[in-house]
Enzyme design. Structure first.
Site, PDB file in Angstrom:
ATOM      1  N   ASP A  26       0.874  -1.171   0.000  1.00 36.87           N
ATOM      2  CA  ASP A  26       0.000   0.000   0.000  1.00 36.87           C
ATOM      3  C   ASP A  26       0.919   1.231   0.000  1.00 36.87           C
ATOM      4  OD1 ASP A  26      -2.036   1.809   0.112  1.00 36.87           O
ATOM      5  OD2 ASP A  26      -3.066   0.875   1.811  1.00 36.87           O
TER       6      ASP A  26
HETATM    7  C1  BGC Z   1      -5.017   3.309   0.362  1.00 36.83           C
HETATM    8  C2  BGC Z   1      -5.110   2.369  -0.807  1.00 36.83           C
HETATM    9  C3  BGC Z   1      -4.987   3.127  -2.097  1.00 36.83           C
HETATM   10  C4  BGC Z   1      -3.670   3.857  -2.089  1.00 36.83           C
HETATM   11  C5  BGC Z   1      -3.407   4.644  -3.366  1.00 36.83           C
HETATM   12  C6  BGC Z   1      -3.819   4.238   0.294  1.00 36.83           C
HETATM   13  O1  BGC Z   1      -3.969   5.268   1.203  1.00 36.83           O
HETATM   14  O2  BGC Z   1      -4.976   2.588   1.562  1.00 36.83           O
HETATM   15  O3  BGC Z   1      -6.329   1.662  -0.758  1.00 36.83           O
HETATM   16  O4  BGC Z   1      -5.119   2.270  -3.194  1.00 36.83           O
HETATM   17  O5  BGC Z   1      -3.673   4.782  -1.015  1.00 36.83           O
HETATM   18  O6  BGC Z   1      -4.250   5.742  -3.455  1.00 36.83           O
END
Ligand code: BGC
Length: 759
Positions: free
Chosen positions: A231
């Site tokens: 993530d």
């Molecule tokens: C989230 C993800 C997301 C990523 C990119 C993170 O803060 O937990 O679900 O895909 O950001 O935006």
């Protein structure tokens, strides 16, 4: 394109390391000279959030390119419709491909452990079968276009509070049966090409660098050979992560991770094959995207119409006393509540989409009923006495009132959890005041997750619209006026009090400073918990009404006994006994009778959504394989089906079982635990194999046991029976000394283990 292996052989050590760390916020490194393009990533689960690289963020702060906003996962799950979700995936995949997005960062498939999790709107269900099946269908759809889906957040991402530090601590059975099962389905059945690790730790370590999760289970056991990426900002230590099976750190940094990788290979701390494995997983996905035929582009209008179709299938009619719904188009109707005019249709954070156009229920209802009266009723989340008075007057002057309330945007979002199930008091007051002047009151809810409903008795009808995307207005209006017959069913339990929810005692919330969150409720999540504890929910899992009725009949099992290597065929008939066409979701649950391990009353194992014209009957058929009867046996390290009777329960919701029968299932390879000095007598005597070996010795030592066995009625006396049953081998020996020596115990233990196939 050359084969990934050949491309790999041409890359230098540093070039390989660069491929494993984002080139920027959204892209992987490209090498035009080797014909290796960048992969471009965008959120998300219910619509594209494509940002320009110069205006990037992962929290939905900067605006993204306009795109269609579909119902969020909590709404889409209420369709219980694999085919529709597959089509939703196709549409998302087409939109991604036409926007130059290679990896769509969704769907989110975490299990809703607590109703308070701030991201519940991004997740499907409290049930891993429903979440896994729907997600697998959606992934297949996305990947039918040249775009990869990326399921997230692997694993056990159940809270936002302290999200990057919290350690989700649970036993292996709970991990497998509840928190990993949907991921397993999406990998094995959906063929997902990318998986995103979670911010939280699982059993002591971040999943990216947790070899048990990422290497042993995801890669080796399930055979996942796609991209495992972090993530955004979840990377802790890149070397152990690559060793555990990670492919890619996102987003990129200033080159420091690349330098660490190169140095570690040079120092011999990281094997180059390990880096090669990560690079290959990325190159394989690039190759598979190139080999996927181009998808047709999609227009905003087509997307909007499809978003409306999903929403119409998702909305759940929770209650409809005196059949006050559907509304008559010629009735005098009062529409009350700002949310009717300014809908809440999606959640906050990284999944936030910038839609082309949003329809409101008010404008759509006006198209069908131009004479309706509208009053905003409140201002934001606050009571406004003048608006309230105006709403009361409108309600009193009309035949039926429809009030729009729910959770305001600030109440639920990525990055924080809710602290209660309450909606703003202003909305509760509105419902009470409206009901006092006009009892024909329907309430329409817009919320991403479970809320409490202290006002429920005041409303004759309740429509749960969740966060229904940009075309939610069309869906709600169509359902309210009966142009669409509601067919959504809840994918989560609506519990009345947060204190009754499974994780309540164990979930650090609010200001709690603990980074260790013990999942002590174990496998008992959602209805698995409420049913076991006999807690009546406000609305059970799987519940949803229709404007017609369905009768269930003729449950048939193709056999009454089977082995776990065979499949059970289950079928039944469903008839639409009402006056309008409708869609019914038939749910199949399995319950184990006399389970040798703690077990839920029943668990969802199959489901199907069917369309029936008035008077029409259809046969619905299901096949249940080994996993439908199995539990995860930690001693065996695999799923296991204990020999016994299993209930097959078919119904319209978890609490509305219409047909049932039982079947005996036997394991093909019976498993017995290992015998040790601490095995109790009962386990030995109940096993024919073991008792045959032990009974002779047992008869010999009985005269020396100081319990006066001859005076006890072992058949009838519970005290005597229990005393002996709970005696271990070593304890028996401690009473009879020389008559059961240590070497004899060891020899007997050995013999019994060998008889059970253990060497
Ligand atoms: C989230 C993800 C997301 C990523 C990119 C993170 O803060 O937990 O679900 O895909 O950001 O935006």
């Amino acid at each position: 394109m050359q084969k990934p292996e050949i491309q790999l052989s041409r890359l230098s050590l540093e070039e390989k390391a660069r491929l494993c760390v984002g080139m920027n916020f959204w892209m992987t490194q490209n090498y035009p000279e080797y014909d290796i393009p960048s992969l471009f990533m965008s959120d998300g689960p219910h619509g594209l959030r494509k940002q320009d690289v110069e205006k990037s963020d992962h929290l939905g702060i900067n605006e993204s390119h306009p795109s269609v906003c579909y119902p969020t996962a909590s709404a889409a799950a209420c369709t219980w419709d694999r085919d529709l979700l597959r089509r939703m995936g196709c549409v998302l995949g087409r939109e991604a491909a036409q926007s130059g997005v290679d990896i769509l960062l969704g769907p989110g498939i975490n299990i809703k452990r607590s109703p308070l999790c701030g991201r519940n709107f991004e997740y499907y269900s409290e049930d891993p079968c429903l979440a896994g099946e729907l997600a697998a269908a959606m992934v297949e759809g996305i990947q039918s276009a040249p775009a990869a889906a990326c399921v997230k957040h692997f694993a056990a991402n159940s809270q936002e509070n302290r999200r990057k530090a919290v350690d989700a601590v649970m036993d292996e059975r709970t991990l497998r049966e509840i928190y990993l099962a949907a991921f397993e389905t999406v990998v094995k059945k959906g063929g997902v090409k990318a998986v995103m690790t979670s911010y939280n730790k699982v059993n002591g370590d971040y999943p990216a660098q947790n070899p048990h999760l990422s290497r042993d289970i995801l890669r080796q056991e399930w055979g996942f050979d796609g991209i495992l990426l972090t993530d955004w900002g979840a990377m802790d230590q890149i070397v152990p992560s690559l060793q555990a099976g990670l492919s890619l750190q996102m987003p990129g940094n200033d080159g420091s991770s690349v330098r660490k990788l190169v140095k570690s290979v040079e120092d011999g701390r990281l094997k180059e094959e390990c880096l090669d494995g990560a690079v290959l997983s990325i190159l394989r996905v690039i190759q598979s995207l190139r080999e996927t035929p181009a998808a047709e582009p999609i227009s905003p209008e087509e997307g909007h119409a499809f978003a409306a179709e999903v929403a119409k299938n998702a909305v759940v009619l929770l209650k409809n006393e005196d059949s006050i719904l559907p509304l008559g188009e010629n009735d005098r109707i009062a529409v009350i509540g700002e949310m009717a005019a300014e809908p809440r249709y999606q959640g906050g954070g990284s999944s936030h989409v910038n839609p082309y156009r949003v329809s409101s229920a008010l404008e759509e209802m006006k198209k069908l009923c131009p004479g309706l009266v509208y009053a905003p009723g409140y201002s934001g989340a606050e009571t406004n006495e003048a608006l309230l008075e105006q709403a009361r007057a409108a309600a009193a002057s009309c035949h039926t009132v429809v009030a729009f309330i729910g959770l305001p945007e600030s109440f639920e979002s990525e990055t924080y959890d809710r602290t209660s199930l309450d909606i703003p008091p202003a909305y509760v007051r509105l419902v009470e005041e409206l009901a006092a002047v006009n009892p024909r009151l329907a309430v329409v809810l817009s919320n991403g997750s479970v809320i409490s409903m202290p006002w429920l008795l005041r409303a004759k009808a309740v429509v749960e619209a969740y966060l229904c995307g940009e075309a939610g207005g069309e869906a709600v209006s169509s359902i309210l006026f009966g142009r669409t017959n509601p067919s959504g069913k809840l994918a989560e339990t609506f519990v009345g009090r947060i204190e009754d929810s499974p994780a309540y005692l164990y979930t650090p919330a609010g200001e709690d400073r603990s980074d260790r969150c013990e999942y002590r409720e174990g496998i008992f999540v959602g209805y698995r918990y409420y049913e076991k504890k006999k807690i009546d929910p406000v609305f059970p899992f799987g519940h949803g009404l229709s404007y017609t009725q369905f009768a269930y009949s003729q449950l048939r099992l193709n056999r009454k006994e089977l082995s776990d290597g065979e499949e059970l065929e289950v079928s039944c008939r469903v008839t639409n006994t009402g006056g309008v066409a409708g869609r019914e979701i038939v749910q199949v649950y399995v319950g184990r009778v006399d389970s040798p391990v703690p077990a839920p009353v029943k668990e969802l194992r199959e489901f199907s959504k069917i369309h029936l014209e008035p008077g029409e009957t259809k046969e619905v058929a299901f096949r249940l394989g080994k996993r439908a009867f199995a539990y995860y046996n930690t001693a065996l390290g695999d799923y296991y089906v204990p020999d016994g009777q299993y209930q097959i329960l078919v119904g319209a919701s978890s609490a509305d079982i219409r047909l049932w029968d039982t079947v005996r299932v036997r394991p093909e390879k019976p498993w017995q635990p290992e015998v040790t000095r601490n095995t109790i007598l009962r386990d030995i005597l109940e096993s024919p194999q073991w008792s045959a070996i032990f009974s002779e010795k047992y008869a010999q030592i009985q005269p020396y046991l100081p319990f006066g066995l001859d005076k006890m009625d072992l058949e009838r006396e519970p005290f005597a029976r229990a005393l002996l049953n709970n005696m271990t081998l070593h304890s028996l020996a401690s009473y009879v000394g020389e008559h059961l020596r240590d070497e004899e115990i060891d020899a007997l233990v050995d013999q019994m283990n060998r008889a059970a196939g253990r060497s």
